[in-house]
Design a protein around this motif. Sequence first.
Motif, PDB file in Angstrom:
ATOM      1  N   ILE A  25       1.296   9.036  -1.307  1.00  0.00           N
ATOM      2  CA  ILE A  25       1.789   8.568  -0.002  1.00  0.00           C
ATOM      3  C   ILE A  25       0.884   9.081   1.119  1.00  0.00           C
ATOM      4  O   ILE A  25       0.538   8.342   2.048  1.00  0.00           O
ATOM      5  N   LYS A  26       0.474  10.332   1.032  1.00  0.00           N
ATOM      6  CA  LYS A  26      -0.368  10.935   2.072  1.00  0.00           C
ATOM      7  C   LYS A  26      -1.741  10.247   2.154  1.00  0.00           C
ATOM      8  O   LYS A  26      -2.327  10.140   3.235  1.00  0.00           O
ATOM      9  N   ALA A  27      -2.234   9.755   1.013  1.00  0.00           N
ATOM     10  CA  ALA A  27      -3.541   9.081   1.006  1.00  0.00           C
ATOM     11  C   ALA A  27      -3.506   7.789   1.812  1.00  0.00           C
ATOM     12  O   ALA A  27      -4.544   7.340   2.315  1.00  0.00           O
ATOM     13  N   ASP A  28      -2.327   7.170   1.932  1.00  0.00           N
ATOM     14  CA  ASP A  28      -2.127   5.987   2.785  1.00  0.00           C
ATOM     15  C   ASP A  28      -3.124   4.874   2.437  1.00  0.00           C
ATOM     16  O   ASP A  28      -3.885   4.406   3.297  1.00  0.00           O
ATOM     17  N   SER A  58      -4.156  13.883  -2.706  1.00  0.00           N
ATOM     18  CA  SER A  58      -4.428  12.853  -1.697  1.00  0.00           C
ATOM     19  C   SER A  58      -5.931  12.619  -1.550  1.00  0.00           C
ATOM     20  O   SER A  58      -6.400  11.475  -1.523  1.00  0.00           O
ATOM     21  N   ASN A  59      -6.685  13.703  -1.490  1.00  0.00           N
ATOM     22  CA  ASN A  59      -8.147  13.577  -1.355  1.00  0.00           C
ATOM     23  C   ASN A  59      -8.781  12.937  -2.589  1.00  0.00           C
ATOM     24  O   ASN A  59      -9.741  12.167  -2.483  1.00  0.00           O
ATOM     25  N   ALA A  60      -8.226  13.242  -3.761  1.00  0.00           N
ATOM     26  CA  ALA A  60      -8.746  12.637  -4.992  1.00  0.00           C
ATOM     27  C   ALA A  60      -8.573  11.123  -4.949  1.00  0.00           C
ATOM     28  O   ALA A  60      -9.481  10.370  -5.325  1.00  0.00           O
ATOM     29  N   PHE A  61      -7.408  10.671  -4.507  1.00  0.00           N
ATOM     30  CA  PHE A  61      -7.179   9.226  -4.375  1.00  0.00           C
ATOM     31  C   PHE A  61      -8.135   8.619  -3.341  1.00  0.00           C
ATOM     32  O   PHE A  61      -8.704   7.542  -3.552  1.00  0.00           O
ATOM     33  N   LYS A  62      -8.308   9.291  -2.220  1.00  0.00           N
ATOM     34  CA  LYS A  62      -9.198   8.771  -1.173  1.00  0.00           C
ATOM     35  C   LYS A  62     -10.633   8.660  -1.672  1.00  0.00           C
ATOM     36  O   LYS A  62     -11.347   7.695  -1.355  1.00  0.00           O
TER      37      LYS A  62
END
Length: 387
Positions: free
Chosen positions: A232-235, A341-345
Amino acid sequence: MRVIYVSNLCLPQVYEGLFEDKRYKSSEAVQKYHRIMVEGFALNDREVISLGVVPANKNVSKKFISLPAGELNGVKYKHLKTINLPIIKQLLNAVGVYFNIIKLGNKKNSFVICDGLSYLASKAAVLACRLKRVKSVVIITDLPEFLVGNNKRAVKRYKILFDKFLAYVVLTEKMAVRLGYTDKPYVVLEGQVDSREEREITRHKQYNKKIVMYAGIVQRLYGLKNLVEGFIKADLNDYELHIYGNGDYAEEIDNISEVHKNVKHFSSQPNSTIVEKEKEAYLLVNPRPTTEEYTKYSFPSKNMEYMVSGTAVLTTALPGMPEEYKQYVYLIEDESVEGISNAFKNIAKLSDEEVVNKGRLAREFVLSEKNNKIQTEKIIELINRIE
């Protein structure tokens, strides 16, 4: 050489018909692990007889269980007759294992391999092997202390049982060290994939929605809370997170999905359905925390199934994962919400072609290096070294 394989493995159609209420079905992952293993021995031109301790629990309605034998992919299946009552069931299974090995075992051209977590069946197998002077191997897929907790007496019983076998199959090198078997005949097999999988797969390179998928037990213990919050945080507007399975975090995910429409929760599905969904996804994720002690001694079958699907995998750097795997997956270096989140981004910045290629290379690696023919051949070589 004849391989007598003792586990709770059943013919697929027999297994499906055993559980009238599918909610109480025993682990499909365990069935899949043993099925791929026995078929690996058959691919090595061995006669394979599976002695199946039927995985019936108290929710199976049948009292007397007598299931048909059969043959599939070169493996002869024999299901042990039993009465589905506590204690009686285990005793009858043990008796069935003992007398079948007495009948089928031969010192010169056979060996017995057991799922060590089936305690009484394995104990009966060891006794029969000693009488017939047949070589015996135990597969240890989990340490007893992680199964029975603080029950020191039960842990000791398992260790005494394991010590009676002549050779050992373990999931990680650290497991061999902890059990004290590094000076005994052993082999590390973190898992295996079905060599019958098609080598080439057709993958779409255009995605309207990029599905990030998790399939397994939905519990906080396995990192699901950080996974959902990190996603969710990765948006990421063009991504959806699909979670399959049940557990203590499922209800909270259902509540979250009411607010965040790109987070979707589905209940447990048959493994065949999960495998197809994995192939369709853009990214498969395993957020299992590396801080848990048990992760040193395990290699999730989920990761092996993920990799053979041909879809790219994002996983934590589990201590039980050999170094050779790490170039074929994306790693979560920081397991916090921010780190996930950073991994997803970071993956979202990559081209679709690069992500698809990562999954293709992972598939090629496990199919060529970790298929069941190659992995079971290592067990055969282990047996041949024993005098």
